[in-house]
Each structure stands twice: as structure tokens, then as C-alpha cells.
Design a protein around this motif. Sequence first.
Motif, PDB file in Angstrom:
ATOM      1  N   ALA A 138       0.830  -1.207   0.000  1.00  0.00           N
ATOM      2  CA  ALA A 138       0.000   0.000   0.000  1.00  0.00           C
ATOM      3  C   ALA A 138       0.864   1.257   0.000  1.00  0.00           C
ATOM      4  O   ALA A 138       0.566   2.241  -0.688  1.00  0.00           O
ATOM      5  CB  ALA A 138      -0.935  -0.007   1.210  1.00  0.00           C
ATOM      6  N   SER A 139       1.967   1.208   0.752  1.00  0.00           N
ATOM      7  CA  SER A 139       2.886   2.353   0.798  1.00  0.00           C
ATOM      8  C   SER A 139       3.512   2.605  -0.568  1.00  0.00           C
ATOM      9  O   SER A 139       3.671   3.763  -0.987  1.00  0.00           O
ATOM     10  CB  SER A 139       3.986   2.110   1.839  1.00  0.00           C
ATOM     11  OG  SER A 139       3.437   1.915   3.121  1.00  0.00           O
ATOM     12  N   ALA A 140       3.851   1.514  -1.272  1.00  0.00           N
ATOM     13  CA  ALA A 140       4.431   1.653  -2.616  1.00  0.00           C
ATOM     14  C   ALA A 140       3.435   2.292  -3.577  1.00  0.00           C
ATOM     15  O   ALA A 140       3.804   3.135  -4.412  1.00  0.00           O
ATOM     16  CB  ALA A 140       4.870   0.285  -3.133  1.00  0.00           C
ATOM     17  N   VAL A 141       2.163   1.910  -3.457  1.00  0.00           N
ATOM     18  CA  VAL A 141       1.123   2.482  -4.320  1.00  0.00           C
ATOM     19  C   VAL A 141       0.947   3.976  -4.029  1.00  0.00           C
ATOM     20  O   VAL A 141       0.904   4.806  -4.947  1.00  0.00           O
ATOM     21  CB  VAL A 141      -0.216   1.730  -4.125  1.00  0.00           C
ATOM     22  CG1 VAL A 141      -1.337   2.448  -4.877  1.00  0.00           C
ATOM     23  CG2 VAL A 141      -0.101   0.290  -4.604  1.00  0.00           C
ATOM     24  N   VAL A 142       0.856   4.325  -2.747  1.00  0.00           N
ATOM     25  CA  VAL A 142       0.676   5.735  -2.362  1.00  0.00           C
ATOM     26  C   VAL A 142       1.869   6.566  -2.845  1.00  0.00           C
ATOM     27  O   VAL A 142       1.697   7.674  -3.389  1.00  0.00           O
ATOM     28  CB  VAL A 142       0.511   5.854  -0.829  1.00  0.00           C
ATOM     29  CG1 VAL A 142       0.542   7.321  -0.406  1.00  0.00           C
ATOM     30  CG2 VAL A 142      -0.791   5.196  -0.383  1.00  0.00           C
ATOM     31  N   TRP A 143       3.071   6.035  -2.680  1.00  0.00           N
ATOM     32  CA  TRP A 143       4.282   6.739  -3.109  1.00  0.00           C
ATOM     33  C   TRP A 143       4.271   7.000  -4.608  1.00  0.00           C
ATOM     34  O   TRP A 143       4.591   8.092  -5.068  1.00  0.00           O
ATOM     35  CB  TRP A 143       5.504   5.902  -2.710  1.00  0.00           C
ATOM     36  CG  TRP A 143       6.811   6.436  -3.209  1.00  0.00           C
ATOM     37  CD1 TRP A 143       7.452   7.572  -2.792  1.00  0.00           C
ATOM     38  CD2 TRP A 143       7.628   5.857  -4.229  1.00  0.00           C
ATOM     39  NE1 TRP A 143       8.626   7.730  -3.483  1.00  0.00           N
ATOM     40  CE2 TRP A 143       8.768   6.704  -4.374  1.00  0.00           C
ATOM     41  CE3 TRP A 143       7.522   4.722  -5.025  1.00  0.00           C
ATOM     42  CZ2 TRP A 143       9.777   6.429  -5.291  1.00  0.00           C
ATOM     43  CZ3 TRP A 143       8.533   4.443  -5.935  1.00  0.00           C
ATOM     44  CH2 TRP A 143       9.633   5.293  -6.062  1.00  0.00           C
ATOM     45  N   GLN A 144       3.849   5.992  -5.382  1.00  0.00           N
ATOM     46  CA  GLN A 144       3.821   6.145  -6.839  1.00  0.00           C
ATOM     47  C   GLN A 144       2.744   7.136  -7.268  1.00  0.00           C
ATOM     48  O   GLN A 144       2.951   7.932  -8.188  1.00  0.00           O
ATOM     49  CB  GLN A 144       3.581   4.785  -7.499  1.00  0.00           C
ATOM     50  CG  GLN A 144       3.709   4.792  -9.016  1.00  0.00           C
ATOM     51  CD  GLN A 144       5.104   5.163  -9.483  1.00  0.00           C
ATOM     52  OE1 GLN A 144       6.090   4.762  -8.875  1.00  0.00           O
ATOM     53  NE2 GLN A 144       5.197   5.931 -10.559  1.00  0.00           N
ATOM     54  N   ILE A 145       1.597   7.125  -6.597  1.00  0.00           N
ATOM     55  CA  ILE A 145       0.530   8.075  -6.923  1.00  0.00           C
ATOM     56  C   ILE A 145       0.991   9.499  -6.647  1.00  0.00           C
ATOM     57  O   ILE A 145       0.740  10.423  -7.435  1.00  0.00           O
ATOM     58  CB  ILE A 145      -0.745   7.747  -6.116  1.00  0.00           C
ATOM     59  CG1 ILE A 145      -1.374   6.438  -6.602  1.00  0.00           C
ATOM     60  CG2 ILE A 145      -1.764   8.877  -6.229  1.00  0.00           C
ATOM     61  CD1 ILE A 145      -2.544   5.970  -5.769  1.00  0.00           C
ATOM     62  N   GLN A 146       1.684   9.700  -5.527  1.00  0.00           N
ATOM     63  CA  GLN A 146       2.153  11.035  -5.173  1.00  0.00           C
ATOM     64  C   GLN A 146       3.194  11.555  -6.161  1.00  0.00           C
ATOM     65  O   GLN A 146       3.312  12.763  -6.367  1.00  0.00           O
ATOM     66  CB  GLN A 146       2.730  11.026  -3.755  1.00  0.00           C
ATOM     67  CG  GLN A 146       1.666  10.868  -2.677  1.00  0.00           C
ATOM     68  CD  GLN A 146       2.246  10.757  -1.282  1.00  0.00           C
ATOM     69  OE1 GLN A 146       3.440  10.486  -1.106  1.00  0.00           O
ATOM     70  NE2 GLN A 146       1.409  10.956  -0.277  1.00  0.00           N
ATOM     71  N   LYS A 147       3.941  10.632  -6.786  1.00  0.00           N
ATOM     72  CA  LYS A 147       4.904  11.048  -7.813  1.00  0.00           C
ATOM     73  C   LYS A 147       4.205  11.555  -9.067  1.00  0.00           C
ATOM     74  O   LYS A 147       4.803  12.261  -9.881  1.00  0.00           O
ATOM     75  CB  LYS A 147       5.818   9.875  -8.182  1.00  0.00           C
ATOM     76  CG  LYS A 147       6.855   9.546  -7.133  1.00  0.00           C
ATOM     77  CD  LYS A 147       7.654   8.322  -7.524  1.00  0.00           C
ATOM     78  CE  LYS A 147       8.465   8.537  -8.781  1.00  0.00           C
ATOM     79  NZ  LYS A 147       9.264   7.354  -9.150  1.00  0.00           N
TER      80      LYS A 147
END
Length: 236
Positions: A138-147
Motif C-alpha cells: 500500500a505504501s508503494a502504491v501511495v508513493w507512486q501516486i504522489q509522484k
Amino acid sequence: VVVMQIYNQIPFKLRRSLPKSFAYAEDTIVAQGLVIFQYNCFLQLPHMSDATELHQQLIAILQLGLLGVMVLVPSVYYIPFLKNWQLFYPQLLVICTSLCLTVIDNQYAITILWNFVFKDVERSVIVGLYVLFLALAASAVVWQIQKNQKSSSAIRKIFHILIVMVYVPGMLYQCKFLFIASVVILALLIVLELSRVIKLYPVYDVLEKSVSAFIDEKDAGKVAFTPLYLLAGCSL
């Protein structure tokens, strides 16, 4: 004969309903999986109440759960007003409640599952480990969305590493639990992808951003099958 007649129709319906979602021959493989599953349910579920061994009980529960999902998907497809969130969520709740309250060998299905998962210390540790991996994903998904940009192949390897970290300890220490968890997550992924495709309030925006951040040219159609294929392939 009946099974073969059903199979003969499914690939064409899939191809027409979901253009660009399947590579060559993928629709026939998916159709084979659906038909084999339905046929197994036809053979085994009538004897579900007589299942006394834990493994048989767990398989019956999983089959019922997936069957419920297989009822949900075409019902939403063929009855458009069921896409409305005020009707979709109650329908999903009815399916989940019916599954939980199904009686197998004088026990509720939810009781069988609860006792299986939480009455074993090693299994509880594996559950905690899986929750940790879920948080990392989930953290990886949130990080990619924020990019706010498309992921590269290298970034998508994060999920390949995580799924290896899920399956290796599961196969070594809790293979039966891994089997149960894989089917549960398969059903969950199908429901989430259905929610995205029908633009279900209020989860659509989050799901669409998540999928858009990681999708590639292999998922050119309406439905993103890659996560389902990855899970099914690892499980096989």
C-alpha cells in the motif's frame, strides 16, 4: 456435453464484452478456468453439508465464496441499475453474510475459518507477516501516486518481490493457510476491479489512480487482468 456447450460460448462473450483486455488465447484459458471451476462446484457443493474433514470444509467455503463473486459480476453486467452504490453494497453484503452463515457439519462457515486462522500460533504469526507486506504494498502504491507519473518496469518489480516474500514462508510453514489466503485475495481483487470498472462510489477514484499509476501496454482494455494473472500463476 453441457459443460462443453457452455465452454464454447464463453470465449466469444468475453472477447465481445471486453475488447483489448485479452492477448491471443488468453480468453480461452480464462474460459477453461471458469468452466472447470463451475463443474467442480456442481460435483462437490451438493455434498458440502456432509464434509467432516477440515480441508473439505475449507474448500467448500472457498468455492461458495468464489461462486458468490461469479454471481455478482454478471448480475452487475446484465442489470445496469445494480451498478448504483446504494444497491451494489447491499448485494455484496448479502453474499458475504450468506457465506458466513452457511452451515457445514453443524458449524457456521465463519466459525470454521476463524478457528482455522487464529487457533494456531504459527498461523497467527504468518497473518501478522502478511499484514506487514500488505502495508508495504500500500505504501508503494501511495508513493507512486504522489509522484504523479507512470511506474517503470523496475518499480513494478516491488510487487514481484513482495509476492515472493508472501509465498515462500507460506509454502514452507503454512501451505494450507496460503491456499486459503490466495483464494480470498483472488475474490477480493475481482470485486475491487469490478468496483473500478463500474466506477463505484466512493472507491472509484482511489482504485483508478492506483491502477493508472502501474498499468502498462498489456492492459489496454477496460479490465486490468495482470494482478489476477500474477496471483493465479503464483498459486498454481
